[in-house]
Design a protein around this motif. Structure first.
Motif, PDB file in Angstrom:
ATOM      1  N   TYR A   2       0.825  -1.210   0.000  1.00  0.00           N
ATOM      2  CA  TYR A   2       0.000   0.000   0.000  1.00  0.00           C
ATOM      3  C   TYR A   2       0.861   1.262   0.000  1.00  0.00           C
ATOM      4  CZ  TYR A   2      -3.684   3.303   1.169  1.00  0.00           C
ATOM      5  OH  TYR A   2      -4.559   4.369   1.152  1.00  0.00           O
ATOM      6  N   THR A   3       1.843   1.330   0.908  1.00  0.00           N
ATOM      7  CA  THR A   3       2.679   2.532   0.989  1.00  0.00           C
ATOM      8  C   THR A   3       3.517   2.703  -0.284  1.00  0.00           C
ATOM      9  OG1 THR A   3       4.410   1.277   2.156  1.00  0.00           O
ATOM     10  CG2 THR A   3       2.792   2.468   3.497  1.00  0.00           C
ATOM     11  N   LEU A  44       1.218   4.035  -3.004  1.00  0.00           N
ATOM     12  CA  LEU A  44       0.844   5.424  -2.764  1.00  0.00           C
ATOM     13  C   LEU A  44       1.988   6.371  -3.105  1.00  0.00           C
ATOM     14  CD1 LEU A  44      -1.353   7.324  -1.707  1.00  0.00           C
ATOM     15  CD2 LEU A  44      -0.403   7.021   0.597  1.00  0.00           C
ATOM     16  N   ASP A  75      -8.039  12.636  -5.829  1.00  0.00           N
ATOM     17  CA  ASP A  75      -6.809  11.876  -6.042  1.00  0.00           C
ATOM     18  C   ASP A  75      -6.848  10.549  -5.301  1.00  0.00           C
ATOM     19  OD1 ASP A  75      -5.630  13.767  -7.709  1.00  0.00           O
ATOM     20  OD2 ASP A  75      -4.832  14.916  -6.020  1.00  0.00           O
ATOM     21  N   PHE A  76      -7.422  10.531  -4.093  1.00  0.00           N
ATOM     22  CA  PHE A  76      -7.502   9.275  -3.350  1.00  0.00           C
ATOM     23  C   PHE A  76      -8.466   8.307  -4.035  1.00  0.00           C
ATOM     24  CE2 PHE A  76      -5.417  11.438   0.180  1.00  0.00           C
ATOM     25  CZ  PHE A  76      -4.659  10.410   0.712  1.00  0.00           C
ATOM     26  N   PHE A  93      -6.606   6.910  -6.924  1.00  0.00           N
ATOM     27  CA  PHE A  93      -5.601   5.946  -6.466  1.00  0.00           C
ATOM     28  C   PHE A  93      -6.228   4.585  -6.162  1.00  0.00           C
ATOM     29  CE2 PHE A  93      -3.445   4.016  -2.750  1.00  0.00           C
ATOM     30  CZ  PHE A  93      -2.260   3.654  -3.362  1.00  0.00           C
ATOM     31  N   HIS A  94      -7.358   4.605  -5.433  1.00  0.00           N
ATOM     32  CA  HIS A  94      -7.957   3.339  -5.001  1.00  0.00           C
ATOM     33  C   HIS A  94      -8.778   2.665  -6.090  1.00  0.00           C
ATOM     34  CE1 HIS A  94      -7.161   5.222  -0.994  1.00  0.00           C
ATOM     35  NE2 HIS A  94      -6.844   3.971  -0.691  1.00  0.00           N
TER      36      HIS A  94
END
Length: 271
Positions: free
Chosen positions: A84-85, A88, A175-176, A179-180
């Motif tokens: 995940y990190t 991101l 943006d989130f 991303f997801h």
């Protein structure tokens, strides 16, 4: 000419595969053999499998299942967090422009050039100062970010078209959300390859858990296997049996992600 090259290449690959597989076959056969047959001088190369006692007595040597589950928990959690990190941060480096981005990415890459042993003493002193000895926080938190993972995701996400992301932003996506809902689903190849690498590294890590964890109930399997080494000898049969069981999660992880493994490595290495 091409046929000759193909035959030579095939023979070379088979020879390399043979050299790689034989030690595992020997270990597996030895796990079913008495310790006396394994260490016998002048015996056959491959011990004759005659007993299951090495497997049935593994739990008697030490708390095998507890350590197995501890290792599984730490490996799965660490792998999930790092994926995940890395995704991101890789998304930020791939699709956002900001001052000093290239310098910062160079710093991230430079962490891959340092030998891991160089950071052991500073990390150990930090864990002591934080009071994290004998805690899983010392195993998980320092490894939450991976320079290798960031590099892979940055290279893979760079290949996703900017037009698609701009269209999502025009439709009001944050943006989130992008991303997801867009980046992660389109990065399955990179996720798969990093999952295999990171799970393997976490599962087989010995030195750091050995330094951080003293409580036997919290200890990991990679450290617990050393308990087969006694003062006057080593129970090789039990050690091989426990090792054979311990490689099962790694094999399962590879089988689950193998279809996308090669594609993930390729997409992470080409801009």
């Amino acid at each position: 000419m091409k046929r000759t090259k193909s035959i030579v290449l095939t023979v070379m690959l088979l020879a390399l595969a043979f050299v790689t597989i034989v030690p595992f076959i020997w270990m597996l056969l030895s796990s079913f053999a008495p310790n006396s047959d394994i260490v016998k001088i002048g015996g056959s190369l491959f011990p004759m499998p005659t007993t299951f006692s090495n497997y049935t007595s593994v739990q008697e040597k030490f708390n095998f299942m507890r350590m197995f589950l501890n290792s599984l928990f730490i490996s799965v959690l660490s792998t999930t967090i790092i994926i995940y990190t890395s995704a991101l941060v890789g998304f930020v480096f791939a699709k956002f422009d900001f001052k000093g981005k290239n310098v910062l990415f160079g710093v991230v890459l430079s962490t891959m050039m340092l030998p891991w042993a160089v950071t052991i003493i500073p990390k150990y002193e930090m864990m002591v100062d934080f009071g994290w000895l004998d805690s899983y926080k010392a195993l998980i938190i320092p490894s939450m970010v991976s320079g290798f993972g960031i590099f892979m995701f940055r290279q893979g996400i760079s290949q996703i078209s900017d037009e698609m992301l701009e269209a999502a932003r025009v439709d009001g996506a944050s943006d989130f959300y992008i991303f997801h809902r867009i980046i992660l689903p389109m990065s399955t190849n990179t996720i798969s390859s990093l999952a295999i690498f990171q799970f393997l590294w976490s599962w087989e890590d010995f030195l750091w858990p050995y330094l951080m964890i003293n409580d036997e109930n919290k200890q990991l399997l990679s450290v617990g296997l050393r308990m087969f080494n006694g003062q006057y000898g080593t129970d090789y049969g039990g050690l091989f049996a426990a090792t054979s069981i311990s490689i099962i999660p790694v094999i399962i992880i590879y089988l689950v992600f193998q279809k996308r493994f090669i594609a993930g490595v390729a997409s992470g290495s080409v801009k």
